[in-house]
Enzyme design. Sequence first.
Site, PDB file in Angstrom:
ATOM      1  N   CYS A 146       0.846  -1.187   0.000  1.00 19.45           N
ATOM      2  CA  CYS A 146       0.000   0.000   0.000  1.00 19.45           C
ATOM      3  C   CYS A 146       0.877   1.231   0.000  1.00 19.45           C
ATOM      4  O   CYS A 146       1.754   1.359   0.872  1.00 19.45           O
ATOM      5  CB  CYS A 146      -0.899  -0.020   1.238  1.00 19.45           C
ATOM      6  SG  CYS A 146      -1.859   1.489   1.516  1.00 19.45           S
TER       7      CYS A 146
ATOM      8  N   CYS B 175      -1.025   4.018  -6.831  1.00 15.59           N
ATOM      9  CA  CYS B 175      -1.797   3.329  -5.796  1.00 15.59           C
ATOM     10  C   CYS B 175      -1.872   1.874  -6.224  1.00 15.59           C
ATOM     11  O   CYS B 175      -2.140   1.578  -7.393  1.00 15.59           O
ATOM     12  CB  CYS B 175      -3.198   3.933  -5.683  1.00 15.59           C
ATOM     13  SG  CYS B 175      -4.353   2.971  -4.665  1.00 15.59           S
TER      14      CYS B 175
END
Length: 261
Positions: A70, A177
């Site tokens: 992440c 992302c």
Amino acid sequence: MKIALMDSGIGLLAATAAVRRLRPDADLVLSLDPDGMPWGPRTPEDLTGRALAVAEAAAAHRPDALIIGCNTATVHALPTLRARLEPGIPVVGTVPAIKPAAAGGGPVAIWATPATTGSPYQRGLIKDFADGVPVTEVPCHGLAEAVEHADETAIDAAVAAAAALTPDDVTTVVLGCTHYELVAERIRAAVRRPGFPPLVLHGSAGAVAAQALRRLGEQPAPGAAATGTLTVLLSGREGTLPEAALTYAEGRLLKATSPAG
């Protein structure tokens, strides 16, 4: 060899699939946080607390390395996780692939969450690795959430909105992302302009997987027997891959190639 990966949700699938392709014999532990997701809107302190709990749940399974799958958690929690777990468990963060993208000369667009877009962290990476290359930061409103829930209509709308903010002359898009890597080809199709060369996309999954092996002194062995198990932790509880994960090729690969943990 056992490698753990963590994220609030299924953004870690791309890096997990990359690890599985490099080492089909590695046991994998996926630590997600359905009780606390999404992490993006949380304060840095709150996010770090959630990330630490998820990391410690993974650490209880005694992995040889931990990947933070992440970008947002890497920005805010990497120093804390390393202080808690290293040197016993090497911790590998996920950084947007701005450096290799800029090496192509650009122009470059960086697709990222609204919280990351324009942040001092991302601006620092641009300054360090893309100085002199035209870079456009593109906030992707709702895209990570749409991917997380496999909401096809919302994915299409979010991709189209971000594509409209991407200059026509962009040759390279950084997927800033981890969720975006799951819909990379849809992004490519949306940004591709007639008459321009094929769009180059830069994700982080392959580099992160390779870095984890390097930290362990291991080599890729894609031809190894597919004996690696898969353990899924949901806010610390053992469970199974979320149903939405099976919407994506990466999730289906894991299910198809992994005996039960």
